[in-house]
Design a protein around this motif. Structure first.
Motif, PDB file in Angstrom:
ATOM      1  N   CYS A  55       1.481  50.800 -19.104  1.00 22.95           N
ATOM      2  CA  CYS A  55       1.282  50.367 -20.491  1.00 22.95           C
ATOM      3  C   CYS A  55       1.275  48.852 -20.608  1.00 22.95           C
ATOM      4  CB  CYS A  55       2.376  50.959 -21.378  1.00 22.95           C
ATOM      5  SG  CYS A  55       2.302  52.755 -21.545  1.00 22.95           S
ATOM      6  N   ILE A  56       2.157  48.193 -19.882  1.00 23.68           N
ATOM      7  CA  ILE A  56       2.249  46.737 -19.969  1.00 23.68           C
ATOM      8  C   ILE A  56       0.970  46.069 -19.482  1.00 23.68           C
ATOM      9  CG2 ILE A  56       3.402  44.716 -18.984  1.00 23.68           C
ATOM     10  CD1 ILE A  56       6.012  46.311 -19.081  1.00 23.68           C
ATOM     11  N   PHE A  57       0.396  46.598 -18.392  1.00 21.37           N
ATOM     12  CA  PHE A  57      -0.777  45.956 -17.784  1.00 21.37           C
ATOM     13  C   PHE A  57      -2.101  46.531 -18.273  1.00 21.37           C
ATOM     14  CE2 PHE A  57       2.524  44.887 -14.664  1.00 21.37           C
ATOM     15  CZ  PHE A  57       2.327  43.514 -14.596  1.00 21.37           C
ATOM     16  N   TRP A  58      -2.035  47.452 -19.216  1.00 21.79           N
ATOM     17  CA  TRP A  58      -3.277  48.006 -19.765  1.00 21.79           C
ATOM     18  C   TRP A  58      -4.080  46.876 -20.415  1.00 21.79           C
ATOM     19  CZ3 TRP A  58      -4.176  53.431 -19.679  1.00 21.79           C
ATOM     20  CH2 TRP A  58      -5.417  53.819 -20.227  1.00 21.79           C
ATOM     21  N   PRO A  59      -5.339  46.690 -20.036  1.00 25.19           N
ATOM     22  CA  PRO A  59      -6.117  45.562 -20.568  1.00 25.19           C
ATOM     23  C   PRO A  59      -6.340  45.667 -22.072  1.00 25.19           C
ATOM     24  CG  PRO A  59      -7.505  47.015 -19.249  1.00 25.19           C
ATOM     25  CD  PRO A  59      -6.104  47.492 -19.049  1.00 25.19           C
ATOM     26  N   LYS A  60      -6.175  44.563 -22.750  1.00 27.46           N
ATOM     27  CA  LYS A  60      -6.304  44.549 -24.210  1.00 27.46           C
ATOM     28  C   LYS A  60      -7.719  44.881 -24.668  1.00 27.46           C
ATOM     29  CE  LYS A  60      -2.483  41.358 -24.973  1.00 27.46           C
ATOM     30  NZ  LYS A  60      -1.626  42.441 -25.494  1.00 27.46           N
ATOM     31  N   GLU A  61      -8.717  44.554 -23.844  1.00 23.29           N
ATOM     32  CA  GLU A  61     -10.093  44.871 -24.221  1.00 23.29           C
ATOM     33  C   GLU A  61     -10.377  46.373 -24.159  1.00 23.29           C
ATOM     34  OE1 GLU A  61     -10.096  43.453 -19.887  1.00 23.29           O
ATOM     35  OE2 GLU A  61      -9.172  42.890 -21.810  1.00 23.29           O
ATOM     36  N   GLN A  62      -9.437  47.116 -23.576  1.00 22.97           N
ATOM     37  CA  GLN A  62      -9.560  48.583 -23.508  1.00 22.97           C
ATOM     38  C   GLN A  62      -8.574  49.229 -24.482  1.00 22.97           C
ATOM     39  OE1 GLN A  62     -11.712  50.145 -21.462  1.00 22.97           O
ATOM     40  NE2 GLN A  62     -11.994  48.969 -19.586  1.00 22.97           N
ATOM     41  N   ALA A  63      -8.337  48.570 -25.607  1.00 22.06           N
ATOM     42  CA  ALA A  63      -7.290  49.008 -26.537  1.00 22.06           C
ATOM     43  C   ALA A  63      -7.531  50.411 -27.073  1.00 22.06           C
ATOM     44  CB  ALA A  63      -7.176  48.023 -27.698  1.00 22.06           C
ATOM     45  N   GLU A  64      -8.769  50.728 -27.443  1.00 20.48           N
ATOM     46  CA  GLU A  64      -9.046  52.042 -28.018  1.00 20.48           C
ATOM     47  C   GLU A  64      -8.885  53.143 -26.974  1.00 20.48           C
ATOM     48  OE1 GLU A  64     -12.464  51.945 -30.935  1.00 20.48           O
ATOM     49  OE2 GLU A  64     -12.488  49.864 -30.269  1.00 20.48           O
ATOM     50  N   GLN A  65      -9.307  52.872 -25.746  1.00 21.11           N
ATOM     51  CA  GLN A  65      -9.098  53.825 -24.665  1.00 21.11           C
ATOM     52  C   GLN A  65      -7.599  53.999 -24.394  1.00 21.11           C
ATOM     53  OE1 GLN A  65     -11.009  52.746 -20.979  1.00 21.11           O
ATOM     54  NE2 GLN A  65     -10.073  54.429 -19.823  1.00 21.11           N
ATOM     55  N   GLY A  66      -6.855  52.893 -24.510  1.00 24.56           N
ATOM     56  CA  GLY A  66      -5.415  52.959 -24.308  1.00 24.56           C
ATOM     57  C   GLY A  66      -4.731  53.820 -25.346  1.00 24.56           C
ATOM     58  N   PHE A  67      -5.165  53.709 -26.599  1.00 21.15           N
ATOM     59  CA  PHE A  67      -4.567  54.539 -27.651  1.00 21.15           C
ATOM     60  C   PHE A  67      -4.886  56.008 -27.413  1.00 21.15           C
ATOM     61  CE2 PHE A  67      -4.743  56.585 -31.863  1.00 21.15           C
ATOM     62  CZ  PHE A  67      -3.414  56.396 -32.245  1.00 21.15           C
ATOM     63  N   ALA A  68      -6.121  56.311 -27.020  1.00 30.66           N
ATOM     64  CA  ALA A  68      -6.498  57.694 -26.724  1.00 30.66           C
ATOM     65  C   ALA A  68      -5.663  58.231 -25.555  1.00 30.66           C
ATOM     66  CB  ALA A  68      -7.987  57.773 -26.393  1.00 30.66           C
ATOM     67  N   PHE A  69      -5.428  57.389 -24.553  1.00 28.02           N
ATOM     68  CA  PHE A  69      -4.605  57.795 -23.415  1.00 28.02           C
ATOM     69  C   PHE A  69      -3.170  58.066 -23.874  1.00 28.02           C
ATOM     70  CE2 PHE A  69      -1.889  56.955 -19.763  1.00 28.02           C
ATOM     71  CZ  PHE A  69      -2.510  57.707 -18.766  1.00 28.02           C
ATOM     72  N   HIS A  70      -2.668  57.211 -24.750  1.00 28.68           N
ATOM     73  CA  HIS A  70      -1.325  57.392 -25.304  1.00 28.68           C
ATOM     74  C   HIS A  70      -1.213  58.740 -26.016  1.00 28.68           C
ATOM     75  CE1 HIS A  70       1.840  57.033 -28.367  1.00 28.68           C
ATOM     76  NE2 HIS A  70       2.403  56.127 -27.584  1.00 28.68           N
ATOM     77  N   GLN A  71      -2.218  59.060 -26.836  1.00 30.62           N
ATOM     78  CA  GLN A  71      -2.167  60.298 -27.593  1.00 30.62           C
ATOM     79  C   GLN A  71      -2.290  61.524 -26.697  1.00 30.62           C
ATOM     80  OE1 GLN A  71      -0.933  58.599 -29.956  1.00 30.62           O
ATOM     81  NE2 GLN A  71      -1.836  59.887 -31.533  1.00 30.62           N
ATOM     82  N   ALA A  72      -3.021  61.396 -25.606  1.00 36.55           N
ATOM     83  CA  ALA A  72      -3.228  62.527 -24.704  1.00 36.55           C
ATOM     84  C   ALA A  72      -2.067  62.731 -23.739  1.00 36.55           C
ATOM     85  CB  ALA A  72      -4.518  62.339 -23.910  1.00 36.55           C
ATOM     86  N   ASN A  73      -1.173  61.743 -23.644  1.00 36.46           N
ATOM     87  CA  ASN A  73      -0.084  61.816 -22.669  1.00 36.46           C
ATOM     88  C   ASN A  73       1.256  61.491 -23.327  1.00 36.46           C
ATOM     89  OD1 ASN A  73      -1.539  62.003 -19.795  1.00 36.46           O
ATOM     90  ND2 ASN A  73      -2.696  60.560 -21.061  1.00 36.46           N
ATOM     91  N   ARG A  74       1.449  61.993 -24.520  1.00 39.05           N
ATOM     92  CA  ARG A  74       2.647  61.665 -25.283  1.00 39.05           C
ATOM     93  C   ARG A  74       3.935  62.038 -24.547  1.00 39.05           C
ATOM     94  NH1 ARG A  74       1.930  61.996 -30.781  1.00 39.05           N
ATOM     95  NH2 ARG A  74       4.196  61.769 -30.971  1.00 39.05           N
TER      96      ARG A  74
END
Length: 355
Positions: free
Chosen positions: A89-108
């Motif tokens: 989560c810390i190193f997740w690239p900011k330009e991939q923010a929407e993909q990161g949120f989707a990943f967060h929701q899929a791996n709660r």
């Protein structure tokens, strides 16, 4: 060299092994990560290499995010996934923010509020860039999915963001009702404190101003003085609501209170504020309050203010904060004598402040 290293350490995505891993090949990173999966020194909290695997993953993510994420998703060990989720989560690239949120929701199941906070912060930053409508949609998804609004880092709103439109939306109202709107109001205050102040008073009364008066961003002293000027413009009932919410803070931080009242010009409002300041004496902070009291030109008025002092209601809940001690008594007696208070007045006043 040390200064350069300290500056780099403040940059997003920095990790302490960055320099040591710079010369490693991708193959060496991958081999080390694979080895870490079965090495107790990595897996155990007390292990000699605990946490190092996360920095290995972070370095790989900076070089080849897609490959590193694919490797992570294929991990069969639930414990390894959970262990590496922090750095992921810390190193997740900011330009991939929407993909990161989707990943967060899929791996709660992998994230508690603190671990997943960087992904949520990135998503908020990205939607804020798009405007209030996009942020409204994100707030709706978060509410419907039951995601907590916990942010270790403040959300970055672009200059000129339309907060006035955002706060009119149903999703903001839902966030407010759940008591989670502070970070949004503080961001608004940081950009336009006048509008944020007025909106709070008009929509939620002066009691809600605690949201921004506890905000320590920007020029704190200048903000406190500005708030004192706004306090003067409130009506009596609003001022009572305002001070009731902040009384304990001022008592425990009398220097903040002294700065706050500097901008108050109306003599009657200033006396009203000083009455609240008297509470610092009950808390044993007389040395901070005396200069404020001595600003009243007429000593008789100072004495009268003290003669009518009553401890705030919250002292009954926190009697441990009543700290009027021998040193406080000595200071107050000396000042009262200099102001020509009678012995009877001095004894009566001292008795009011003793616990």
């Amino acid at each position: 060299m040390a200064r350069e290293r300290a500056l780099r350490a403040k940059q997003p995505g920095y990790h302490p092994l960055e320099e040591k891993l710079a010369d490693w090949t991708d193959g060496e990173l991958i081999a080390a990560l694979n080895a870490s999966l079965t090495d107790p020194d990595f897996a155990l909290m007390s292990g000699a290499a605990s946490g190092l695997d996360g920095f290995l993953l972070g370095e790989w993510m900076k070089r080849d995010f897609d490959a590193a994420l694919a490797w992570y998703e294929k991990l069969e060990s639930r414990s390894a996934k959970s262990r590496l989720a922090v750095q992921l989560c810390i190193f997740w690239p900011k330009e991939q923010a929407e993909q990161g949120f989707a990943f967060h929701q899929a791996n709660r199941e992998l994230f508690d509020a603190a671990v997943g906070a960087p992904l949520l912060t990135n998503a908020f930053d990205r939607m804020a860039e798009k405007g209030p409508a996009a942020l409204e949609k994100l707030l709706r998804v978060i509410r419907e999915d039951g995601v907590g609004l916990k942010f270790e880092n403040p959300v970055r709103f672009p200059e000129g963001f339309d907060f006035s439109t955002l706060v009119r939306g149903d999703e903001f109202k839902a966030v407010w009702d759940r008591g989670n709107a502070d970070f949004l109001i503080k961001a608004w205050y940081a950009q336009d404190r006048e509008k944020a102040f007025n909106w709070l008073v008009e929509n939620h009364g002066a009691k809600s101003l605690g949201t921004i008066t506890t905000f320590h961003g920007g020029d704190v002293l200048q903000d406190l003085q500005w708030m004192g000027g706004k306090f003067e413009g409130l009506d009596a009932e609003q001022r009572a609501d305002f001070t009731g919410d902040l009384e304990q803070r001022w008592i425990m931080n009398p220097s903040d209170f002294a700065t706050f009242i500097q901008a108050i010009k109306d003599p009657s409002v200033l006396d009203e504020a000083r009455t609240m300041g008297v509470q610092t004496l009950f808390a044993g902070n007389g040395a901070h309050f005396m200069p404020m009291l001595e600003a009243i030109e007429d000593p008789a008025r100072r004495i009268k203010l003290l003669e009518h002092a009553e401890p705030a209601a919250f002292f009954s809940l926190r009697p441990d904060l009543r700290r009027f001690d021998a040193a406080s008594e000595t200071l107050l007696r000396r000042n009262l004598a200099e102001w020509n208070a009678t012995d009877g007045q001095i004894d009566t006043i001292i008795s009011r402040f003793k616990p």
